[in-house]
Write a protein that holds these residues in place. Structure first.
Motif, PDB file in Angstrom:
ATOM      1  N   ALA A 186       0.834  -1.207   0.000  1.00  0.00           N
ATOM      2  CA  ALA A 186       0.000   0.000   0.000  1.00  0.00           C
ATOM      3  C   ALA A 186       0.861   1.246   0.000  1.00  0.00           C
ATOM      4  N   LEU A 187       1.901   1.186   0.792  1.00  0.00           N
ATOM      5  CA  LEU A 187       2.804   2.352   0.838  1.00  0.00           C
ATOM      6  C   LEU A 187       3.448   2.593  -0.529  1.00  0.00           C
ATOM      7  N   ARG A 188       3.924   1.507  -1.146  1.00  0.00           N
ATOM      8  CA  ARG A 188       4.587   1.649  -2.450  1.00  0.00           C
ATOM      9  C   ARG A 188       3.609   2.208  -3.490  1.00  0.00           C
ATOM     10  N   ALA A 189       2.361   1.701  -3.432  1.00  0.00           N
ATOM     11  CA  ALA A 189       1.380   2.181  -4.407  1.00  0.00           C
ATOM     12  C   ALA A 189       1.089   3.663  -4.184  1.00  0.00           C
ATOM     13  N   THR A 190       0.985   4.038  -2.942  1.00  0.00           N
ATOM     14  CA  THR A 190       0.709   5.438  -2.630  1.00  0.00           C
ATOM     15  C   THR A 190       1.855   6.331  -3.079  1.00  0.00           C
ATOM     16  N   ALA A 191       3.061   5.853  -2.808  1.00  0.00           N
ATOM     17  CA  ALA A 191       4.229   6.638  -3.215  1.00  0.00           C
ATOM     18  C   ALA A 191       4.267   6.769  -4.739  1.00  0.00           C
ATOM     19  N   ALA A 192       4.008   5.674  -5.437  1.00  0.00           N
ATOM     20  CA  ALA A 192       4.018   5.718  -6.904  1.00  0.00           C
ATOM     21  C   ALA A 192       2.968   6.708  -7.396  1.00  0.00           C
TER      22      ALA A 192
END
Lengths: 415, 415, 415, 415
Positions: free
Chosen positions: B319-325
């Motif tokens: 979720a964090l990676r998706a949000t950052a992307a």
């Protein structure tokens, strides 16, 4: 010192690393220039700049002239734009309105030149480009205006604070020394042996200004002889068979030749700083030096003399000296500056006319331009600023009482 | 190389030879500035310039502000003069009329700054002067306009063509290295041992740009790790106990920290050139290097995230990676540029968003600004120009399919 | 690199700082030598050493000879002392007895020479002193023995590990270049323009060995031409009007001249290392180079030829080439080494006789010494060690089949 | 300077170019040594030398000891050979017979060491090899004799004339500075900040000797404080919070620490030259310096004191000073030299005992070795030669009247 040595060695490397020639962009140069000025990124900018410089250098004079006309006309300021942005700035003086005015008031060709300069090694190439412009643009008002932009940028890049003073001696690299031979403009150096005689003896010195971005190119250099007393003959000063003086026995440093090296740096003045810094450095090194003086040609003397209506005869040394003194002190341009260009230079620097010599330059050139007369300009470090000031504001020519008397005698003779 | 080493050693000497402080001219600084701008000779100019700089540096902030206001107001352009000279130029475009316009369209403070720069060592002092201006002038339109003049001159002086790229290593002078420690802005260097770990192992490199007139001051530097594969954690990259890789076994160069050193050179962009030149140099030296990539912070992520109305949970790595992307690809400024400043820099250079990592920076700062997430920007030397072009013209953010998919997932989650 | 640059700049400074001449010690030089050898402290030693060198250099040849005889006789070993200390060492081999033997077995003149070398700049002066000795001592056994002591020390000081290989090019200091002109022993350089033709084109290289204690004096240098194919004529190789080859297009490096510079370093061999290191360096720089070869004179050919009882005619190119091949392969000294000194040098280095050319050196000197014939010695880096070994142990002369056939033909012709 | 900078940069390059490790020759090291000594060509010699050094460095102490024994015994002189060649030389003193004697009188291990030194970078490795020998060979007469051969060669290679004096300052390379931290033997440097306090202030100097073949390794260094008056406390001299003195206001240069850096150069004396050259250089640079003095430990005082039968009490400063003065002037070795090693060094250099201080080094080490007492040795440049001479010939210890009186008082107290 260590980092500095490193720094410069990198500059050097870069010259050889600048890589294979860019594939040429085949657009006409004016289009290339427009693209470069408006390029948003450095990457594409560098490629464009490289192409522009490479291709410019392969043009013949007619084509170069066309390029200069493009810069002079199509890359000029837009007066309407200047007026509009100025009005907006006056109405609301802000960062944004000032920025817009700055952009409009500076012709795009200035930005072009700055961007060309991002290419490694470009500075020397731009100096050569300006030399072309000066040569081809003579008498053309638009190209002369264009030259003001080059000059404006060069004055900023070749700021005194960026220049480096270097001694030139017999341990200097040969590729620099051959430029000294080539550029010597006052008393020609006719062989490597002649050069060695001006560099190697301990009573001879030479100094040049360099710019870090053009490390292989001296900008201006001065040749110095260390002597006892003030010399009055260039041939004796440069005699092949003379015995060198021990440097610490000298009381006088004679600046006997100053040569500009770069046609493309015309009107960017260095000579002033050069003489003063060299004088300061030499007096630190050699405590015995008390007098700093030139032994200078009087290039305009005979031209002026023969143009006089009733010139007094100069058939004796004394008559010649008096005439030369008179010429140096009294002959003026329309703007009331000294007529003699060398006099203008040294007086403008704060020197004074110290002595005039007959039979001082018996070379063909010396006889032709001044009937063999030469002059010493004296740099009295304690009075240079004051002399300069008076010369700049009141056009006062400083001279020794002796020269003043000589000139007065000439005036009487003429009267 | 030899002359170059000499050249720079002179620069060095000059710093120490600049001599005893000039006797201070006691006139108010605004008067000194006026005198300097109108001084006709270099000699008096140098003394005035030295006094001005010496005295400015002893002022307190309030006094400095007064000096800046003098420059901003009394040494500004005169609109009437601009208009008149422009009209004259339009009526008769000649060298003389153009010269008059150029003089009027440029505020006298620019000439002042150029003349101050003639003092040996002045360049670094002017950079510090601008740092004061940026600090004190915030929010004041007149001072921000004044800053544009500093910036205009600095952009010319710090032209890419004048900069020198130098490796920084464990053989560099200590007084340079202590500045690297002081200026490191991304991942603090906490001791000389820590510094050594970033410089000495053969899989670590550091490069800085220098300017010949400020040889003791790095302008910007980049730290590089040579690795096998693209790393996803800064703590692992900098681990104390890791075994160094043989440089020739590396396939990837990781730019893990870029730091500007001079507050007074803000907005004079070097980073772009630095990364590209270092990448080019490293690929020449080490044939095995195929990938040039950053490991970068995402400084604005949490600030943006917490400002969202209904932020999706980021309780898993994914979720964090998706949000950052999503943040990197979709969050924009009003001007439609990426919201994240580091993203703006690398995308503007032509890099693409290659991968996003969770748990990549577990330092306090890393957790605070991005919940530990970091990003790799990839410099694909073959595509950099094209990426840059699209970014500059169409605001297109280049990204790998994987990051694109991540961001799309985040968008769906949020929807 | 930084410290190193510093180091050497100090060496340089020291030359000029070595200070005013020591007040001369007026004792006879033999007494000065004795005092110096027995001086216990460095301080008094340095003053004595300086006096000794200063005064020696002012002697005429007869006086120098007397000094050499003092060294050869009064500063020689004492056989009784040697025998006694040897006996003591054998009886009780300890540090003390070994030290006593070492002291006795080495003549005091060796310690004298070492102590003279403590004076800054002394190394070059001692090399000149040995040059005097070689010149004046010819045929005198005691002086030849003395020379062995100089040679022993010089071999240690000029150890290959202490030498520095430097490229010599058109950016080298003029005072070094004029020594290249002066020392070129094979194909005279007749002007600075001629020198430039050998240094500046990109297909020309020159390398020299230097010693850090004599930085202004090349010890030996080699001139190299980069070519396509192996050349057979020195005049064509050095033709003024030739078009330079792009360095990266060359497949062959031709060592066409090797010159020793210091008479006082006779028998201290550097040439061997020089060629091999230059070959190694060039092959690293230019991947296209496949062949390393000389174009060498055959200095002894005509002397040998005219001394033959019934020499075969050499009225055709072919006959000359066959005779030259025969000479190179078969003519021997009493010690069974090749008679030709150049052949001895290159074969001793592990080269092979690759080809023989007629009409290859049409200069007066070339015609006189070898009727215009020259030879290529080939350095096949893969076989150099093996060739050397066979030459050293079995006196085998390596040659190409073609040269071998030529020589065989000559033998048949002679038979 | 230019060539010199070049020279050294080459040395540097060579370190990194020395290339891939030679394929190891698998013969036992003693056989390799024999092969190397008898190798006729440099080529094969270099490969053997490289193998020998590479393999030696991988040995453990026991194996190294075996190698040293091989050198000490199998590569020693052959007495019969010495005697025979000596007899032949006496019978017929010629070049040939002298050469034969020279060869026989020098053990083959000397030639071995010289040949090992041909490998690029070998000098530093041989210095480390001798450090191993000194460590492992203690008390073994054969190995001590072997050490004399190393020492003999090193004395020749590290001749004063080949050494280079360099200032060490805060602009020196970090990898040199960390060695200064590591090697400081007198007053430990405990951090980079501590180092900076000893290098950066303008009243602090440091100088080191380097050898061109080991440019990254200081050989010996001295730390200097510029002061007004002669200091009597090391803690005050090195106090963190002190205000630096302007260098030109100093009248005294205090040598407060001298450290040898290379265990493998033990007994090769540099300190003597170092102090005198530094004193000479400083007095040239700073005309105000009149006094050159040490602030030295008295390392042997308490050891000697506690060994006395009825030591007088040292419960007051005065008593301690008197005892220290007595110790320095009267306590002797069996050979009648001063018992204190630091006293031996400075008195041997020609210094005199100038003053003795109590409470001068209150560190743990200072209290332990000398109850806090320290001593100033004065280098009176005009008397150094004469002091040295008297010390060397008559064992006279020079001292100031004050110290002499102190010592006399102590003697009376003791009597």
């Amino acid at each position: 010192m260590t980092l500095l040595a490193d720094l410069l060695s990198t500059v050097f490397d870069r010259r050889y690393r600048s890589g294979p020639a860019a594939r040429d962009d085949s657009r006409p140069l004016p289009d290339l220039a427009s693209a470069l000025v408006s390029a948003s990124g450095e990457t594409s900018g560098l490629a464009l700049a490289r192409s522009y410089l490479d291709r410019f250098e392969q043009l013949d004079d007619g084509e170069k002239l066309a390029v200069f006309h493009d810069l002079a006309e199509a890359k000029n300021i837009d007066p309407t734009q200047v007026r509009n942005t100025l009005a907006a700035y006056e109405a609301d003086p802000s960062k944004a309105t000032y920025r817009a005015f700055m952009a409009a008031a500076e012709p795009p060709r200035q930005e072009l030149i700055r961007r060309l300069n991002q290419v490694p090694g470009a500075t020397a190439r731009l100096v050569r480009m300006r030399a072309d412009l000066l040569r081809l643009g003579r008498g053309d008002p638009a190209l002369q205006a264009l030259d003001l932009d080059f000059r404006h940028l060069f004055a900023s890049w070749f700021n005194r604070g960026f220049l480096v003073l270097r001694p030139i001696n017999w341990e200097s690299p040969a590729h620099i020394l051959e430029k000294i031979i080539a550029y010597e403009a006052v008393h020609a150096i006719d062989s490597w042996d002649d050069l060695r005689r001006r560099l190697q003896p301990e009573d001879r010195r030479c100094f040049a200004f360099f710019h870090p971005a053009m490390p292989d190119e001296p900008l201006i250099f001065v040749e110095v002889a260390l002597t006892q007393g003030i010399p009055g003959s260039i041939q004796m000063l440069l005699a092949e068979e003379r015995a060198p003086l021990a440097a610490e026995d000298a009381d006088t440093a004679v600046f006997y030749s100053i040569s500009n090296c770069q046609a493309g740096l015309a009107s960017i003045s260095f000579g002033n700083s050069l003489i003063k810094q060299v004088a300061a450095d030499l007096s630190t090194e050699l405590a015995g030096l008390k007098t700093f003086v030139t032994l200078s040609p009087i290039p305009g003397l005979m031209r002026w003399y023969t143009a006089q209506e009733a010139p007094p005869p100069i058939d004796t040394s004394e008559a010649l000296r008096a005439t030369a003194a008179h010429y140096l002190l009294k002959a003026k341009t329309e703007g009331a500056a000294p007529l003699d260009p060398v006099a203008r230079f040294h007086l403008g620097n704060g020197a004074l006319v110290h002595a005039v010599h007959a039979g001082a330059d018996t070379s063909e050139k010396g006889m032709a331009q001044s009937a063999g007369a030469m002059v010493n300009y004296l740099y009295d470090l304690g009075k240079v600023a004051q002399n300069h000031e008076k010369f700049a504001t009141e056009k006062t020519v400083a001279a020794s009482p002796e020269v003043r008397a000589l000139a007065a005698g000439a005036a009487r003779a003429q009267a």
